[in-house]
Design an enzyme around this catalytic site. Structure first.
Site, PDB file in Angstrom:
ATOM      1  N   THR A  96      -5.746  -0.962 -12.505  1.00  0.00           N
ATOM      2  CA  THR A  96      -4.900  -0.940 -13.687  1.00  0.00           C
ATOM      3  C   THR A  96      -3.609  -1.658 -13.317  1.00  0.00           C
ATOM      4  O   THR A  96      -3.593  -2.423 -12.354  1.00  0.00           O
ATOM      5  CB  THR A  96      -4.661   0.511 -14.179  1.00  0.00           C
ATOM      6  N   TYR A  97      -2.550  -1.439 -14.068  1.00  0.00           N
ATOM      7  CA  TYR A  97      -1.277  -2.093 -13.763  1.00  0.00           C
ATOM      8  C   TYR A  97      -0.178  -1.046 -13.648  1.00  0.00           C
ATOM      9  O   TYR A  97      -0.264   0.039 -14.214  1.00  0.00           O
ATOM     10  CB  TYR A  97      -0.929  -3.134 -14.832  1.00  0.00           C
ATOM     11  N   SER A 156      -2.580   2.200 -17.762  1.00  0.00           N
ATOM     12  CA  SER A 156      -1.696   1.972 -16.613  1.00  0.00           C
ATOM     13  C   SER A 156      -1.553   3.183 -15.695  1.00  0.00           C
ATOM     14  O   SER A 156      -2.108   4.247 -15.933  1.00  0.00           O
ATOM     15  CB  SER A 156      -0.306   1.503 -17.038  1.00  0.00           C
ATOM     16  N   LYS A 200       0.851  -1.191   0.000  1.00  0.00           N
ATOM     17  CA  LYS A 200       0.000   0.000   0.000  1.00  0.00           C
ATOM     18  C   LYS A 200       0.885   1.239   0.000  1.00  0.00           C
ATOM     19  O   LYS A 200       1.827   1.340   0.776  1.00  0.00           O
ATOM     20  CB  LYS A 200      -0.883   0.003   1.240  1.00  0.00           C
ATOM     21  N   GLY A 260      -4.152   6.674 -20.095  1.00  0.00           N
ATOM     22  CA  GLY A 260      -5.278   6.109 -20.819  1.00  0.00           C
ATOM     23  C   GLY A 260      -6.606   6.520 -20.207  1.00  0.00           C
ATOM     24  O   GLY A 260      -6.731   7.592 -19.607  1.00  0.00           O
ATOM     25  N   ALA A 261      -7.599   5.637 -20.318  1.00  0.00           N
ATOM     26  CA  ALA A 261      -8.953   5.953 -19.848  1.00  0.00           C
ATOM     27  C   ALA A 261      -8.986   6.330 -18.367  1.00  0.00           C
ATOM     28  O   ALA A 261      -9.788   7.170 -17.945  1.00  0.00           O
ATOM     29  CB  ALA A 261      -9.874   4.766 -20.109  1.00  0.00           C
ATOM     30  N   ALA A 262      -8.103   5.742 -17.564  1.00  0.00           N
ATOM     31  CA  ALA A 262      -8.069   6.041 -16.129  1.00  0.00           C
ATOM     32  C   ALA A 262      -7.782   7.516 -15.858  1.00  0.00           C
ATOM     33  O   ALA A 262      -8.173   8.045 -14.814  1.00  0.00           O
ATOM     34  CB  ALA A 262      -7.019   5.174 -15.445  1.00  0.00           C
TER      35      ALA A 262
END
Length: 116
Positions: free
Chosen positions: A57-58, A25, A9, A73-75
């Site tokens: 995501t990664y 990502s 975390k 990207g979309a995030a």
């Protein structure tokens, strides 16, 4: 039996960038990834403290000592620069192992996301 527990975390980092035209990502300062025991390509849950959005995501490494936290990207549409995030990675473990396991918890400097 396997159970899923928090493995890593990174608590309260600020978004430094949002790049819609990048291929997915989250880019994370590699020093933070190392401290939290997160590897490239690992699945990351992102909790946005500012708007309540949660997404997955990664991870991809960003420059060391940069404090970079960029959603790609979309995030990138679910954050704004300056939003405060919690990044969480989970792992599956045998039940008895999970009872003894201690996650890597990282609390970066809230000003610049560094480990100082």
């Amino acid at each position: 039996m396997l159970v899923q527990v928090v493995k890593s975390k990174i608590h309260r980092v600020k978004v430094t960038g949002a790049d819609l035209n990048y291929i997915g990502s989250i880019t994370i300062d590699e020093d933070l990834m190392d401290a939290a025991n997160i590897i490239e390509g690992e699945r990351v849950q992102i909790v946005n403290n500012n708007n309540g959005n949660r997404l997955e995501t990664y991870a991809i490494p960003g420059p060391r000592k940069s404090g970079e936290i960029t959603l790609n990207g979309a995030a990138s549409r679910l954050v704004a620069v300056g939003d405060v995030l919690i990044l969480i990675v989970y792992a599956f473990m045998e039940f008895e192992e999970a009872k003894k396991f201690k996650p890597c918890l990282v609390f970066p400097n809230e000003k610049d996301n560094t480990l100082t």
